[in-house]
Design an enzyme around this catalytic site. Structure first.
Site, PDB file in Angstrom:
ATOM      1  N   ASP A 311       0.792  -1.238   0.000  1.00 29.28           N
ATOM      2  CA  ASP A 311       0.000   0.000   0.000  1.00 29.28           C
ATOM      3  C   ASP A 311       0.821   1.284   0.000  1.00 29.28           C
ATOM      4  O   ASP A 311       0.449   2.264  -0.630  1.00 29.28           O
ATOM      5  CB  ASP A 311      -0.939   0.026   1.215  1.00 29.28           C
ATOM      6  CG  ASP A 311      -2.102  -0.946   1.081  1.00 29.28           C
ATOM      7  OD1 ASP A 311      -2.555  -1.175  -0.052  1.00 29.28           O
ATOM      8  OD2 ASP A 311      -2.553  -1.475   2.106  1.00 29.28           O
ATOM      9  N   TYR A 399      -9.766  -0.580   4.160  1.00 29.86           N
ATOM     10  CA  TYR A 399      -9.114  -0.639   5.470  1.00 29.86           C
ATOM     11  C   TYR A 399      -8.717   0.735   5.980  1.00 29.86           C
ATOM     12  O   TYR A 399      -8.238   1.559   5.214  1.00 29.86           O
ATOM     13  CB  TYR A 399      -7.848  -1.504   5.392  1.00 29.86           C
ATOM     14  CG  TYR A 399      -8.035  -2.854   6.052  1.00 29.86           C
ATOM     15  CD1 TYR A 399      -7.967  -2.974   7.434  1.00 29.86           C
ATOM     16  CD2 TYR A 399      -8.281  -3.990   5.307  1.00 29.86           C
ATOM     17  CE1 TYR A 399      -8.141  -4.202   8.054  1.00 29.86           C
ATOM     18  CE2 TYR A 399      -8.460  -5.220   5.916  1.00 29.86           C
ATOM     19  CZ  TYR A 399      -8.393  -5.323   7.290  1.00 29.86           C
ATOM     20  OH  TYR A 399      -8.576  -6.532   7.886  1.00 29.86           O
TER      21      TYR A 399
END
Lengths: 647, 647
Positions: A311, A399
């Protein structure tokens, strides 16, 4: 015109913000605008499809920074030159540029020809996400499923690398249905993957699965609303006891610098703790931040296998930083700091309230003792714990990562990662847990929904400089000994071992025999002669379990160990390599460490990975309660005595 | 006469306290007085040296308790008979007595003839500690060392067991010098151990070491005073959102009972959580408390080898409970509960403010999500974390144990142990760390003082009854699998294994392959068909490293594993056996478990040991900053969905 006014407003806001300078201050909006101007008025302007992928301060050398800081921040002649590092793409090439912001010039420039690509820009991601809605094939497919395309949101996911010898910049879109819910991720449209080529910004392929594709699950029960059970926090009269000058924070016995960039998000720099015994500020941490995250999902099926995200390198934690909401994300006594970065167009963008800073009255006891050994008296002494928390939240799609740095008056720095948000789920026709076969790769966690098993590995870059740059890494192991000439038969003792090279410091934790991991300064001793140091107190250990030769694991091979120590090298910052998108594992922590450099009494960097294995449960739906893990850096023989006490 | 007035006052206080009954309410002062009266007016009164070592509620059977609780607490006819268990000594014998408090009679009585002794009484400890000051030999010895005996405090330490075939009740006294300091434990008088026979209450032997005994260290710098850096916590307007009726606590979605006794200290009973989805209270924990602590010091020398304490069994955590101090031990919004127990004379004793209960506004985020997938909107939802903390502090000599039970609205129960107080130290003539040889058994942590290496193992008794008594213990292990027909090569999956017998459930943690440890109710499923359960989330693992055949380890053999699960048996409560003083390892958790009973779908008890290996450092002097460890019991597929949300 709109954009010009926006720049003007941001620029003016910035100019009127009273800020104390620090050589590691992030690029301000003026500087970002200046960079944009330098590049767009240079020969680079003629590059086709010029986009800005990375715009950050080119850090001055540590020596310069420390020299300026030690000269009482007053001598403007020694303030390190402001330089920037910029990565652009244009004409299908990646270019690395160093800019001198003092004289407004391009200092160096070269084309990067190695594997992997710079982070995707938000503009690219948004454009890719809109492509399906111009596709007749897509519209036809969803309408045949009885879905209204105006209620669909498609999200771009990075595609990873699976051994291809030639890669192109690409994303895969997964789509979700938001009719009757605001919980978009809870409504996955399965059996529909749209491959997008980023360079041409076109759909390459729409992959559908045939019969047997589970239908959309029901929207009922997917919305999340607070129970309303929680009172608002008590109304308190707060005397804030920290100061914030620009990016510099002073609180009790701590001073440090809080930076921000698009990749790492929050960065803590030049943290020093005041030693009232020595009457001096002592250096602890030169620079600390999240370096990379690795989030592999444990579903090898054709629609899911590629979900193995890096990420930080692919999207950026700063790029994913949210505007914090008072009384939800931070308590009433918080102060806020904005974040600035460059957009894909090179223009400054602001994240209002990207970071919050607050004193945390934990209700815990910092130390106490009740002494009954003095005749006629019972003496209780002690002190409540009060900490300073520096927080940001990065929401990467479904998330939400809550990232805390907690400073304690004991000299400890606690680093915490909280995971919350919405699971990635897969629709299923099954309605009962006992119908689920093992190969479905996760448990049934809501009606017609499988929560896919996955990991989170959040790797921290921790350039500790304990009382100076030259430090060593010490493993304190427990050794059981036979007692001789005693009614006792055994006891344990501590055997300390200094790691000689990077190989010695690469550790997989979990055994009971490792007592402490220490960073010590072998050149500085306490008055009693102990090595001055800080201990790494680790949390729940988890390392990646995937096979070493699996492609995602090759890209994130450093996640096989929680602890690494490397020789300091300004360019070694990103654990999975700088060009993480479609990377092939040729750069990064595991590669640098192969040189097996000496780390004895050297400027060294500690890397620690906070890991989670997450097999979801029903309580994770429709939104997860926060799951927290982390570590603590704790002074061990750093002070002459407990620093919580008066001298 | 004084005593009579004291009893009257306590009795009246108690009578005027409005309290709701619960079958597990601890003995109240009236009941303690009644027990004293029954025994002292019975044939037992004639026993020489009659002392009361243990006076506690004889728990009604679980069935009776649950029956009464489920009948809306109203039916007085089903309120279980109040009975008491009393252990007295007299005439050199230990007697176990069961008393019926309803008709005021002795129900049963027998002489205990096994190994070990009941806890020492405070009276015995105080009398033993005063003996040296009547000894000419002692006075002569200390005056020859130039010490003023009126500035000396001697503390009694239990002596353990080292293979002797016949034991007597005894303590060893170590002495400390309190001239010029209130930090008594920082001033150990080395080379002077006084052996006291408890039955005859006489000094048996004064053991001195000869030449080379290190002198008393300096008192300078030993006092501890707060730095004054911490502001008092902010002045807050608190609307307390829990109710306390007698020992019953109601807070948001939790209700539970807080008891207290001399041995365990705080006891949490019949904790249930409200499930708003099912609109019912659901059982989680029948009874939980500290069962035992094991604190072996790692110094086998003649003066230290015996320091291998079982604090709960030898002294008692309730006996060691301190009166909590507002704004040091508990925040301003705390409510307090007093503790009652019997003294060595059998009369009621009160510990004012033994327990505090408060809402903790942590500043943390219970859950959050920012959703950007809805066109034109950025939606952030979430909630702050608020917990309810139930706390006591046990100060066992030098060490202070902070014991927290934390209830979360997520359904989690967190259990924390904080260690603070003063180290046990050994004087040394050495002044520099590099002069210390390995055999000194700990590092130099202050001028002329060695901090002796030691462990703390705090073992919890956790009678979880997840939705009923019949539960199973499940190990969820991670298993790496080869991916077939996928660009991916590997993934992990979860393999669950139900522990069949006690042997299967005895675990030494620390490997990376154990994902979850679960207590499930195989008779209750969620609507989706998942087993209803709670997960044990463990903290930093530490087990005892001493050799299996070492005597202290034989007594605390259960500390070789962090996790045990046993079949429920009301009498199996104390991990090192009930008669822990001078025990020989013939009773306790490891012994009971040898029967290897079935634990599948049975009423089972989980035991978890929180462990610390402590090799001290300079920051631990003159008082330690709190070191915290613990565990969490977290609902996993217990609720249909995240209980933090509205239904």
């Amino acid at each position: 015109m709109d954009i010009l006014i926006k720049i003007l407003v941001i620029t003016l806001q910035f100019l009127f913000t009273k800020s104390q300078h620090h050589p590691l201050d992030p690029l301000n909006p003026n500087e970002i605008s200046q960079i944009h101007q330098i590049i767009t008025t240079s020969h680079l302007a003629s590059l086709p499809n010029l986009t800005f992928h990375f715009v950050d301060l080119e850090e001055p050398d540590k020596k310069q920074v420390l020299h300026w800081l030690s000269s009482n921040n007053q001598n403007h002649s020694t303030f390190p030159y402001r330089q920037a590092k910029v990565v652009i793409r244009g004409g299908g090439e990646t270019r690395e540029i160093i800019l001198d912001l003092t004289n407004g010039s391009i200092k160096s420039e070269h084309v990067y020809t190695g594997d992997g690509y710079p982070p995707l820009t938000l503009t690219e991601l948004l454009r890719a996400a809109r492509l399906p809605f111009k596709s007749l094939q897509f519209k036809d497919l969803v309408s045949r499923r009885g879905l209204n395309s105006s209620e669909i949101t498609c999200f771009p996911f990075t595609v990873g690398w699976f051994g291809e010898s030639i890669t192109r910049r690409a994303v895969k879109l997964s789509c979700f249905y938001r009719e009757r819910t605001t919980n978009v991720f809870s409504m996955p449209i399965e059996g529909l993957t749209i491959l997008v080529d980023i360079e041409s910004m076109q759909i390459t392929k729409i992959i559908t699965s045939g019969r047997g594709t589970p239908p959309l699950p029901e929207a009922e029960g997917t919305d999340f609303q607070s129970s309303g059970r929680t009172n608002p926090s008590p109304h308190c009269e707060i005397n804030r006891s920290f100061t914030m000058n620009g990016h510099n924070i002073n609180w009790k016995n701590w001073r440090f610098h809080v930076g921000f960039n698009a990749r790492a998000g929050m960065i803590i720099s030049t943290a020093s703790v005041f030693d009232s015994g020595r009457n001096e500020w002592r250096r602890v941490l030169y620079r600390g931040h999240v370096s990379e995250t690795f989030v592999p999902y444990m579903d090898p099926s054709s629609e899911w296998y590629y979900k193995t995200f890096l990420d930080v390198g692919e999207f950026g934690f700063g790029r994913s930083a949210v505007t914090l909401v008072g009384l939800t994300d931070c308590p009433g006594n918080a102060a806020y700091m904005d974040g600035y970065m460059a957009g894909g167009d090179g223009m400054p963008q602001k994240v209002p309230r990207a970071i919050c800073i607050f004193e945390q009255y934990t209700g815990d006891i910092a130390w106490r003792h009740t002494e009954v050994g003095i005749p006629g008296k019972v003496v209780t002494s002690g002190e409540q714990e009060v900490c300073l928390v520096v927080r940001m939240v990065a929401t990467v799609g479904n998330y939400d990562y809550i990232l805390d740095w907690v400073f304690k008056q004991s000299g400890s720095i606690k680093v915490r990662v909280g995971l919350t948000g919405v699971l990635e789920m897969k629709p299923t026709t099954e309605t009962k847990a006992n119908q689920i076969k093992e190969q479905i790769y996760g448990p049934l966690i809501a009606k017609n929904r499988i929560g896919i098993n996955h990991d989170h590995f959040i790797t921290y870059y921790l350039d500790l400089d304990i009382d100076g740059e030259h430090n060593s890494f010490v493993k304190a192991n427990l050794k059981v000994k036979k007692a001789k000439g005693s009614p006792r038969k055994s006891y344990w003792t501590v055997v300390k071992e200094s790691a000689k090279t990077e190989d010695d410091a690469r550790l997989r934790l979990g055994t009971n025999k490792v007592l402490d991991l220490l960073l010590v300064n072998p050149n500085r001793k306490t008055n009693l002669g102990n090595d001055v140091g800080y201990q790494l107190m680790t949390g729940q250990p988890a390392v990646s379990l995937m096979m070493d030769d699996d492609y995602p694991q090759i890209r994130a091979s450093y996640t096989k160990y929680q602890v690494w120590v490397t020789a300091y090298n300004k360019s070694e910052r990103w654990a999975a390599g700088f060009y993480a998108d479609r990377s092939t594992g040729k750069d990064g922590l595991a590669i640098w460490s192969k040189r097996n450099r000496s780390i004895v009494n050297k400027d060294i960097v500690l890397w620690y990975t906070v890991g989670f294995h997450h097999s979801p449960c029903q309580e994770d739906f429709p939104v997860m309660g926060t799951l927290t893990n982390g570590f603590e850096l704790r002074p061990v023989n750093f002070f002459e005595r407990n620093p919580l006490l008066k001298n």
